[in-house]
Design a protein around this motif. Structure first.
Motif, mmCIF file in Angstrom:
data_model
loop_
_atom_site.group_PDB
_atom_site.id
_atom_site.type_symbol
_atom_site.label_atom_id
_atom_site.label_comp_id
_atom_site.label_asym_id
_atom_site.label_seq_id
_atom_site.Cartn_x
_atom_site.Cartn_y
_atom_site.Cartn_z
ATOM 1 N N GLN A 81 -18.781 -19.581 -70.635
ATOM 2 C CA GLN A 81 -17.869 -19.385 -71.401
ATOM 3 C C GLN A 81 -17.565 -18.279 -72.045
ATOM 4 N N ILE A 114 -14.159 -12.289 -81.956
ATOM 5 C CA ILE A 114 -14.226 -13.911 -81.866
ATOM 6 C C ILE A 114 -15.568 -14.359 -82.293
ATOM 7 N N LEU A 155 -15.729 -14.269 -85.990
ATOM 8 C CA LEU A 155 -14.861 -15.285 -86.426
ATOM 9 C C LEU A 155 -15.840 -16.502 -86.531
ATOM 10 N N PHE A 156 -16.383 -16.869 -85.227
ATOM 11 C CA PHE A 156 -17.236 -17.960 -85.316
ATOM 12 C C PHE A 156 -18.153 -18.166 -86.192
ATOM 13 N N ASP A 187 -16.864 -18.868 -89.740
ATOM 14 C CA ASP A 187 -16.541 -20.224 -90.004
ATOM 15 C C ASP A 187 -17.569 -21.098 -89.693
ATOM 16 N N ARG A 196 -19.560 -22.230 -92.789
ATOM 17 C CA ARG A 196 -19.105 -23.323 -93.511
ATOM 18 C C ARG A 196 -19.352 -24.686 -93.128
ATOM 19 N N ASP A 226 -19.833 -36.488 -86.985
ATOM 20 C CA ASP A 226 -18.434 -35.581 -87.111
ATOM 21 C C ASP A 226 -18.604 -34.014 -87.253
ATOM 22 N N HIS A 284 -19.974 -32.629 -84.362
ATOM 23 C CA HIS A 284 -19.083 -32.485 -83.372
ATOM 24 C C HIS A 284 -18.211 -31.375 -83.312
ATOM 25 N N GLN A 285 -17.667 -30.990 -84.581
ATOM 26 C CA GLN A 285 -17.091 -29.521 -84.834
ATOM 27 C C GLN A 285 -17.686 -28.569 -84.541
ATOM 28 N N GLY A 310 -18.338 -28.042 -80.962
ATOM 29 C CA GLY A 310 -16.876 -27.526 -80.093
ATOM 30 C C GLY A 310 -16.870 -26.032 -80.388
ATOM 31 N N SER A 311 -17.150 -25.813 -81.585
ATOM 32 C CA SER A 311 -16.940 -24.385 -82.056
ATOM 33 C C SER A 311 -18.080 -23.517 -81.112
ATOM 34 N N SER A 313 -19.682 -24.104 -78.430
ATOM 35 C CA SER A 313 -19.248 -23.962 -77.211
ATOM 36 C C SER A 313 -18.246 -23.158 -76.580
ATOM 37 N N SER A 314 -17.312 -23.044 -77.615
ATOM 38 C CA SER A 314 -16.284 -22.127 -77.317
ATOM 39 C C SER A 314 -16.471 -20.565 -77.251
ATOM 40 N N ILE A 315 -17.638 -20.156 -77.791
ATOM 41 C CA ILE A 315 -18.159 -18.932 -77.446
ATOM 42 C C ILE A 315 -19.008 -18.867 -76.675
ATOM 43 N N ASP A 361 -10.029 -25.423 -85.586
ATOM 44 C CA ASP A 361 -11.091 -24.530 -85.223
ATOM 45 C C ASP A 361 -10.524 -23.445 -85.248
ATOM 46 N N THR A 404 -11.838 -20.633 -84.404
ATOM 47 C CA THR A 404 -12.529 -19.687 -83.234
ATOM 48 C C THR A 404 -11.600 -20.019 -82.094
ATOM 49 N N PRO A 418 -15.173 -26.494 -73.718
ATOM 50 C CA PRO A 418 -14.358 -25.288 -74.157
ATOM 51 C C PRO A 418 -13.389 -25.344 -72.936
#
Lengths: 144, 644
Positions: A26, A45, A48-49, A52, A55, A76, A79-80, A83-84, A86-88, B41, B43, B135
């Motif tokens: 990714q 990015i 930003l990650f 965020d 928090r 929960d 999970h958030q 997800g975050s 994994s996106s980077i 989200d 990001t 992702p």
């Protein structure tokens, strides 16, 4: 390809981040998005990650303090966070998140607390490595 | 999170314009595809935006579902596709999916880090056209345009096959129009599609003038006939061929009916709770819902009235509907419903005062929804679709109810005739006492209570978000619909301050009378007020609460107009609903439901109502106040009446 030692160093560092499992495919997706219009996209990015995710981490920490533990809420949040991450492409962080969620399902308070420490640790380690990496890349770019 | 308004999507106007002309799309496509991406989200959102831009799409990003909905409602034809995360703090992604499907009928792609089979299945059942696992990779985004094309293609096919009964109306609408089925988009697509499939579009060429594809416009009357036919046959046995025969409308084809029936069923399903019957919605839905429906049908009759009153339905149509509804309802549920509903009303409403209002609204919505259902085709029993519609309508009811009430005068008389409604009205007044009744009573109580109650009741249930609840004056009825309560709850705020505004009620009643006679066209006047509401509502708080504030304010102004809102679908209704909306301030812009969330949707923009048919009208009503989006999925409800 690398014309100067700095660039070679950057390439080497990058390679090792992948080899050691800190980053996954990714991250490459992010790199591919970087272009002249957004020359520092990846770094933006990642920044930003980390802003965020602080928090989210805080939320989880707070949730871990309540008694009894609300596993659903913990899951929960995680999970958030997962997800975050994994996106980077934060591979190790993501894996620890998975572990944490398994402990949530098993309703193991001890497991959650322990795993969360690992999540935070990986999260911090990666940040330092990436900060170093970006700094190096900038220097190499300037030196170019 | 920035909506990224300026960026891609805002330029949609220009881009869409370009498409409309059909001079650009074919070649550029899929470049320029207008995507709305919703994810809490930041990001992920930024990454997605960059990926989509790289695919040459026009991107608008949103970090809240509410924002997304208001964006969509505010610019009905401004987007081609929506990508939404499943897990969001302010609204469940699936709920957003439903709203979009009902109100705007845009393709929606869901995404989540969760790849569990259950969740993916949920996406399917809720109508998502695709599901991406996070992702997300750019490769997955490169082909999302296929969903837009596919949808358009299907719609085109419907048109071609079915020809159009009243496609003139639709065609005339500028592609900007937001027909609930995003015809505008379709229109654009149509052009491009046309180029691509000449043979297919040859027949449709005649509507090149408007990008809208020629499609049957399901006017209120037509829908009523449809619903009547469906009710007569029984939702289980209602097959397009037989419905067509019963309707006996020259120029209408079996395909027209088939596609309309499908939508209707979906609508009902949604109203009654999509989640329950994702899979055999239509059928399975009918089962458990039967009872409810039955009552609903009785309400339907009422709803018709309400709707009619709302201005959407001309008095005569109302009568027709009522008769149909009555006929049906008797068959199906008979009057018992009102009683049941009443009970439900009470139960629902009792718990929450605010909700009560919302409920009332919802009820109203339900009423309206019911009415809508009636319109849809008076299904004998409130089919799931009905419920769905009701729900939506319920939401819109909030506003609509108000309106309906207004019309109530007329409708009330009609309602009165219907034994049930009458009682309901009373019940409504009493139970709803909160708002609904007030509204109803003030407005034209009879109408409200009956129609609304019926509608609301049923609708209430449907009002999923309780947005519509506001209007559910029908509180009485809603018993049938379990949802409404839930939904109404949400509305509380918005739903109907009406009830609380005695002044309004009186005005409303007056308005109703006026409206009724003029088919609520008068609500136009309120338009301005709606705007205010809309603005007030705008804060997306789907909660009606916010809206209530507006409502009160508007209510007084619109009291008259309220009645009109109820009939979101009906042009008149729009007016009323609009008024109501303003009153209701239904933040519930739930347009989709068409039922016009009482609160918000009552945007005083009657023009929107003109849309397609009753359904859309109803939905529009809700929106009426704001960007009226023909939310109802039902195509072709031309709400010509909806004065703006």
């Amino acid at each position: 390809m690398e014309r100067n030692p700095l660039q070679r160093q950057v390439a080497y560092m990058r390679r090792s981040l992948f080899d050691q499992g800190y980053l996954d495919e990714q991250f490459v997706q992010l790199e591919d998005l970087q272009d002249d219009a957004n020359p520092n996209f990846v770094e933006e990015i990642v920044t930003l990650f980390y802003t965020d995710s602080a928090r989210l981490i805080h939320n989880i920490e707070q949730a871990l303090e309540s008694r009894p533990l609300d596993f659903i809420r913990l899951d929960d949040y995680m999970h958030q966070f997962k997800g975050s991450s994994s996106s980077i492409g934060a591979k190790k962080v993501k894996n620890e998140c998975t572990q944490f969620r398994e402990h949530c399902s098993a309703r193991s308070a001890e497991g959650c607390v322990r795993t969360f420490q690992q999540v935070k640790q990986e999260h911090t380690i990666l940040r330092r490595k990436l900060e170093t990496y970006f700094q190096l890349a900038r220097q190499a770019g300037l030196a170019n | 999170m920035n909506l990224g308004s300026g960026q891609g999507s805002m330029s949609t106007a220009s881009s869409s314009g370009a498409w409309k002309a059909g001079d650009v799309v074919p070649d550029q496509f899929p470049a320029g595809l207008r995507v709305l991406v919703v994810d809490d989200d930041p990001t992920c959102l930024m990454i997605l935006e960059k990926m989509l831009r790289t695919c040459l799409y026009e991107v608008t990003k949103c970090n809240r579902a509410e924002t997304a909905l208001s964006l969509l409602r505010g610019n009905k034809s401004g987007f081609d596709i929506v990508i939404s995360d499943v897990h969001m703090p302010d609204m469940d992604g699936f709920k957003l999916l439903e709203h979009i499907g009902l109100e705007m009928d845009l393709p929606v792609i869901m995404m989540s880090a969760d790849d569990g089979k259950h969740v993916v299945m949920k996406g399917v059942t809720h109508g998502a056209c695709d599901y991406l696992i996070k992702p997300v990779r750019i490769e997955a985004l490169k082909n999302i345009w296929q969903h837009v094309v596919r949808k358009r293609k299907n719609e085109w096919k419907d048109l071609e096959q079915s020809g159009s009964v009243e496609d003139g109306d639709r065609q005339q609408k500028p592609s900007e129009d937001v027909d609930y089925s995003s015809s505008a988009n379709e229109g654009n697509w149509k052009n491009s599609k046309r180029r691509k499939d000449e043979e297919d579009d040859a027949e449709e060429r005649d509507d090149t003038s408007t990008l809208k594809k020629p499609r049957v416009v399901w006017s209120v009357e037509l829908h009523q006939q449809f619903v009547a036919a469906v009710n007569q046959l029984g939702i289980d046995k209602a097959v397009p061929k037989k419905i067509l025969e019963l309707m006996n409308v020259p120029g209408l084809t079996r395909e027209n009916v088939a596609s309309h029936l499908q939508k209707y069923r979906l609508y009902l399903r949604r109203l009654s709770g999509v989640s329950q019957h994702q899979n055999g919605l239509n059928n399975s839905f009918m089962g458990p819902q039967e009872a409810t429906f039955g009552s609903i049908s009785s309400l339907n009759g009422l709803d018709l009235q309400t709707l009619a009153v709302a201005g959407q339905l001309p008095a005569q149509s109302l009568a027709t509907l009522q008769a149909a509804g009555l006929g049906r309802s008797t068959g199906k549920s008979g009057l018992p419903m009102p009683l049941v509903d009443q009970r439900n009303l009470f139960s629902f409403e009792a718990p929450k005062f605010r909700y009560g209002e919302g409920q009332q609204q919802q009820q109203q919505l339900s009423n309206s929804s019911k009415q809508m259902n009636l319109l849809h085709g008076i299904p004998t029993t409130m089919e799931p679709k009905q419920l769905a519609t009701l729900r939506h309508s319920a939401q819109s009811f909030g506003s609509i109810n108000m309106q309906v009430n207004a019309h109530g005068n007329d409708s009330s008389s009609l309602l009165m005739q219907m034994a049930q409604p009458h009682s309901r009205a009373q019940i409504l007044n009493e139970t709803t006492g909160n708002h609904v009744s007030r509204i109803a009573s003030s407005m034209g109580q009879p109408v409200l209570s009956n129609g609304i109650a019926g509608g609301l009741l049923t609708r209430n249930v449907i009002v999923e978000n309780g947005r519509g609840a506001g209007f559910n004056p029908v509180s009485q009825g809603p018993s049938v619909v379990e949802f409404p309560m839930n939904h109404t709850a949400e509305l509380p705020g918005n739903s109907f301050p009406l009830g609380t505004n005695p002044g309004i009620s009186s005005i409303q009643s007056k308005g109703l009378l006026e409206e009724v006679s003029s088919e609520i066209k008068g609500s136009r006047g309120f338009v301005p007020s709606y705007d205010i509401f809309n603005e007030l509502h705008q804060p997306k708080s789907q909660d009606w609460e916010l809206q209530n504030v507006g409502l009160t304010f508007n209510a007084s102004q619109h009291a008259n107009s309220i009645p009109g809102n109820l009939g979101s679908e009906h042009g008149n209704t729009h007016n009323i609903s609009q008024h109501l909306n303003t009153l209701v301030d239904s933040s519930s812009r739930v347009k989709t439901e068409k039922i016009l969330d009482p609160c918000c949707e009552i945007t005083p923009f009657p023009e929107h109502y003109v849309q397609e048919d009753l359904m859309s009208a109803l939905l529009k009503q809700q929106e009426g106040i704001g960007p009226v989006e023909g939310e109802f999925d039902f195509d072709g409800y031309s709400m010509d009446n909806i004065p703006v």
